[in-house]
Design a protein around this motif. Structure first.
Motif, PDB file in Angstrom:
ATOM      1  N   THR A  11       0.833  -1.206   0.000  1.00  0.00           N
ATOM      2  CA  THR A  11       0.000   0.000   0.000  1.00  0.00           C
ATOM      3  C   THR A  11       0.866   1.253   0.000  1.00  0.00           C
ATOM      4  O   THR A  11       0.573   2.230  -0.689  1.00  0.00           O
ATOM      5  CB  THR A  11      -0.924   0.012   1.228  1.00  0.00           C
ATOM      6  OG1 THR A  11      -1.671  -1.213   1.270  1.00  0.00           O
ATOM      7  CG2 THR A  11      -1.886   1.174   1.189  1.00  0.00           C
ATOM      8  N   LEU A  12       1.930   1.232   0.771  1.00  0.00           N
ATOM      9  CA  LEU A  12       2.850   2.368   0.840  1.00  0.00           C
ATOM     10  C   LEU A  12       3.434   2.685  -0.537  1.00  0.00           C
ATOM     11  O   LEU A  12       3.585   3.857  -0.903  1.00  0.00           O
ATOM     12  CB  LEU A  12       3.969   2.070   1.837  1.00  0.00           C
ATOM     13  CG  LEU A  12       5.014   3.158   2.069  1.00  0.00           C
ATOM     14  CD1 LEU A  12       5.453   3.165   3.526  1.00  0.00           C
ATOM     15  CD2 LEU A  12       6.237   2.956   1.185  1.00  0.00           C
ATOM     16  N   ASN A  13       3.748   1.654  -1.312  1.00  0.00           N
ATOM     17  CA  ASN A  13       4.336   1.863  -2.627  1.00  0.00           C
ATOM     18  C   ASN A  13       3.402   2.636  -3.548  1.00  0.00           C
ATOM     19  O   ASN A  13       3.844   3.355  -4.440  1.00  0.00           O
ATOM     20  CB  ASN A  13       4.680   0.507  -3.253  1.00  0.00           C
ATOM     21  CG  ASN A  13       5.631   0.646  -4.416  1.00  0.00           C
ATOM     22  OD1 ASN A  13       6.628   1.352  -4.345  1.00  0.00           O
ATOM     23  ND2 ASN A  13       5.312  -0.019  -5.513  1.00  0.00           N
ATOM     24  N   ARG A  14       2.103   2.503  -3.301  1.00  0.00           N
ATOM     25  CA  ARG A  14       1.116   3.267  -4.075  1.00  0.00           C
ATOM     26  C   ARG A  14       0.971   4.675  -3.534  1.00  0.00           C
ATOM     27  O   ARG A  14       0.976   5.656  -4.291  1.00  0.00           O
ATOM     28  CB  ARG A  14      -0.228   2.537  -4.031  1.00  0.00           C
ATOM     29  CG  ARG A  14      -1.407   3.356  -4.537  1.00  0.00           C
ATOM     30  CD  ARG A  14      -2.705   2.585  -4.330  1.00  0.00           C
ATOM     31  NE  ARG A  14      -3.867   3.450  -4.384  1.00  0.00           N
ATOM     32  CZ  ARG A  14      -5.107   3.062  -4.119  1.00  0.00           C
ATOM     33  NH1 ARG A  14      -5.333   1.812  -3.749  1.00  0.00           N
ATOM     34  NH2 ARG A  14      -6.107   3.906  -4.188  1.00  0.00           N
ATOM     35  N   TYR A  15       0.843   4.817  -2.221  1.00  0.00           N
ATOM     36  CA  TYR A  15       0.598   6.133  -1.632  1.00  0.00           C
ATOM     37  C   TYR A  15       1.772   7.090  -1.817  1.00  0.00           C
ATOM     38  O   TYR A  15       1.578   8.303  -1.934  1.00  0.00           O
ATOM     39  CB  TYR A  15       0.290   5.995  -0.140  1.00  0.00           C
ATOM     40  CG  TYR A  15      -1.055   5.393   0.185  1.00  0.00           C
ATOM     41  CD1 TYR A  15      -1.997   5.163  -0.809  1.00  0.00           C
ATOM     42  CD2 TYR A  15      -1.405   5.057   1.477  1.00  0.00           C
ATOM     43  CE1 TYR A  15      -3.229   4.611  -0.536  1.00  0.00           C
ATOM     44  CE2 TYR A  15      -2.651   4.507   1.783  1.00  0.00           C
ATOM     45  CZ  TYR A  15      -3.551   4.285   0.767  1.00  0.00           C
ATOM     46  OH  TYR A  15      -4.776   3.741   1.058  1.00  0.00           O
TER      47      TYR A  15
END
Length: 428
Positions: free
Chosen positions: A390-394
């Motif tokens: 998720t962090l890689n997207r945000y």
């Protein structure tokens, strides 16, 4: 899909692309970059839909946008109330609050549905084009105002894979990135070329400000605050000659930032303890509980207290910028993200030398805004998003700016200069 909607969509896309190309791509180097960059962006929008077909947020938005569009065909008056007044004819029409950014985005997609015939991939093409146009506009502004940085801007904003992939298709992120590109591009144009189309630029700034606020208001607050602070510093720098002396401006900046932080900490202490810290910890713990068996940012006993948050900032910052590592995760996206982060680590190591001589003005000016934006967003995302997938997207909201800044180091500038791409910019 009816032929009418297909022809209408293709015609509008072609017209918008042609207008954007004629407006900005006016020499051989920009022409050389424009078409591959646009093609890569549109391809990523298709790839996103193919990779997550039937799942993920992107198809959830499309599904509920189709429901809203159906009301538009059946009851136009009720549809207008949804668009302008956020009044739903049926309470459970969508699972999102009518004041949320998700509901706002669904309204955008529902409007596109009238053009595309509710075709997911054509909607993605329009949204991807908007994101590309904003980034393209910002790249042109950097090339004009900060000579010598065009190559870095092109690589960071138009070709860095993760940033392009997650900022494409039917998602909120491409709208946010496109609006941010237009906002900062217009801000730079207004400050440095205030005599040209000033009122039009200010009107467009207000429009992009509204769009930023509606998509992600907390990101918008950070952007607005940093931009206002930069304008204040520029005004003071031009008005007071003593600020131009060596070390005076950086010291003044530190004093102002420290004073602002102290006032903010005392003025918002009750608010922060009652809401901000608790919400931050709740967000972290919730995502952590949903990430069993997956690589995460493991913060040390995070509590809704200032001291605990400060102690965990280094881990959150490093995790948001450099993770996942290439050995973490068990699927293709983790592997690709890890490989890309290896590139970021290499860029970081190569940029440990200071910025090229003659760049101090940029560093203390708008570059300072970009550095602050990257650090603030990295810390906030690292503290609230332990799941590395998720962090890689945000983090794609700050990733292009991070890469752009790292590429300013003399070591990388010399390598980029070997490409010998001579970008010229007569207009933004």
């Amino acid at each position: 899909m009816p032929v009418f909607h297909l022809l209408l969509s293709i015609g509008l896309l072609a017209g918008l692309i042609y207008w954007l190309w004629r407006k900005t791509a006016f020499n051989s180097c920009w022409n050389f970059i424009f078409w591959p960059a646009l093609g890569f962006k549109l391809f990523c929008g298709v790839l996103l839909g193919w990779f997550y077909e039937g799942g993920c947020d992107t198809f959830v938005y499309q599904h509920y946008a189709d429901k809203v569009t159906a009301i538009g065909y059946a009851a136009p008056e009720a549809y207008l109330k949804i668009i302008f007044l956020n009044v739903l004819p049926v309470a459970d029409l969508v699972p999102f609050a009518t004041f949320s950014n998700s509901f706002f985005f669904i309204k955008i997609v529902s409007l596109l549905n009238f053009i595309t015939g509710s075709n997911y991939y054509l909607n993605g093409a329009f949204i991807s084009l908007f994101s590309f146009a904003g980034c393209w506009f910002l790249v042109q502004a950097f090339a004009r105002i900060f000579p010598g940085t065009a190559n870095a801007a092109v690589l960071a904003f138009l070709f860095f894979p993760t940033a392009i992939f997650w900022n494409s298709g039917v998602m909120k992120e491409p709208v946010l990135m496109g609006a941010l590109g237009f906002f900062w591009g217009l801000a730079l144009k207004t400050v440095y070329f205030s005599g040209k189309k000033l009122w039009l630029n200010l009107l467009l700034l207000l429009l992009t400000s509204w769009l930023l606020w509606k998509i992600k208001f907390f990101v918008a607050l950070i952007i607005f605050s940093l931009t206002a602070f930069w304008c204040l510093v520029l005004w003071a720098y031009k008005r007071f000659s003593f600020l131009r002396r060596k070390y005076v401006l950086p010291l003044s900046l530190l004093v102002i930032i420290a004073g602002f932080a102290v006032v903010l900490s005392f003025g918002l202490q009750k608010f922060a303890s009652a809401f901000f810290y608790r919400h931050l910890v709740w967000n972290y713990e919730t995502l952590k509980a949903q990430s069993v068996g997956k690589p995460i940012i493991a913060l040390n006993d995070l509590k809704p207290e200032l001291g605990s948050v400060l102690m965990n900032i280094p881990e959150a910052l490093a995790g948001a910028i450099f993770r996942p590592f290439f050995w973490e995760g068990d699927n293709l996206l983790y592997r690709l993200a890890g490989a890309e982060n290896l590139v970021i680590i290499i860029l970081f190591l190569g940029s440990l030398s200071f910025f090229k001589k003659g760049r101090k003005q940029q560093f203390l000016g708008f570059y300072g805004v970009l550095i602050a934006f990257v650090l603030i967003m990295a810390v906030l995302i690292g503290l609230t998003t332990p799941n590395l997938g998720t962090l890689n997207r945000y983090r794609t909201i700050f990733l292009p700016f991070l890469v752009y800044l790292l590429l300013q180091a003399p070591f990388w500038q010399k390598m980029l200069d070997r490409f010998n791409l001579k970008f010229k910019s007569r207009r933004v």
